[in-house]
Design an enzyme around this catalytic site. Structure first.
Site: not given
Length: 267
Positions: A149, A162
């Site tokens: 990501s 995350y």
């Protein structure tokens, strides 16, 4: 781990995809299928994947669905071994399964959220790749694809689990790339920006350059087939990420001051 068997006599290259029940995983499955690939699709909610394949009219001889949880090492590695036994060694393995939940380190229960994030996004990725690495290296071909990501490039407030997990994905895939390169196996890191999926639809902040999962899948497919080492999709987010990475800490902190935090599990 359970499996809906495919006709192993079906021909064509094979792609193994985790997190195939929705979002990016499902879009990638559709894109690879259109390109002539056979599919090995993995998800905890395997019935949903099977229903989707039926609704889409996919040729059952080209699709196998495996029920497995990437957090369970025995479970996901067994799915990989069953895939090899029934469909053969994949040409492409995409470790896509992931979760994104906000945390607050001051809250005790959120430590378990962080554990689940790492078990899914990091350990789950390594366990997904594990059954295939030796076989691909022996064959001297194949692609191992890690879905990272753009959030892994800098840490964002409220995203501690995350962001750090996706930073680890980037470093892990880079390490694996060096290990597999001498054997002709390519490791591809794909870092999505903001993609319109169930994972992002609850976000409380602006999402620049938001793109659909199908648009993402088209671009990711091209990157994977091209064997690139690292690709941010969309490219505009790659430019933003580079700019953020170059900012001194004091300016980066000021730029993010007041930015809404990611929803925690209990929100």
């Amino acid at each position: 781990m359970s499996q809906n068997s495919a006709n192993v006599s079906a021909s064509g290259p094979l792609v193994f995809i985790t997190g195939a029940s929705s979002g990016i995983g499902q879009a990638l499955a559709a894109r690879f299928y259109r390109a002539g690939y056979r599919l090995a699709l993995v998800a905890r909610r395997s019935a949903e994947v099977q229903a989707w394949a039926t609704t889409q009219g996919l040729d059952a001889s080209r699709v196998a669905v495996y029920a497995a949880d990437v957090r369970d090492i025995a479970n996901i590695t067994a799915a990989g071994r069953t895939c090899i036994a029934t469909q053969g060694v994949p040409d492409v393995v995409i470790a896509n399964a992931g979760i994104s939940v906000g945390i607050d380190t001051a809250i005790y229960d959120d430590l378990e959220v962080m554990r689940a994030t790492y078990e899914t996004n990091n350990l789950g990725m390594a366990a997904t790749f594990h059954p295939f690495v030796a076989a691909m290296c022996a064959r001297k071909s194949g692609r191992l694809v890690g879905i990272a990501s753009v959030a892994g490039i800098r840490g964002l407030p409220g995203h501690g689990a995350y962001c750090s997990s996706k930073a680890a994905v980037i470093s892990y895939c880079e390490s694996l790339r060096g290990e597999c390169r001498p054997f002709g196996v390519k490791v591809v890191t794909v870092a999505p920006g903001y993609i319109d999926t169930p994972l992002t639809q609850g976000n409380r902040y602006s999402m620049p350059f938001l793109m659909t999962a199908d648009e993402f899948a088209d671009k990711a497919y091209s990157a994977i087939e091209g064997g690139v080492t690292f690709r941010v999709i969309p490219w505009q987010m790659g430019v933003v990420a580079k700019l953020l990475r170059s900012l001194p800490n004091w300016l980066f902190d000021r730029a993010l001051a007041g930015r809404p935090r990611k929803n925690r599990k209990t929100n």
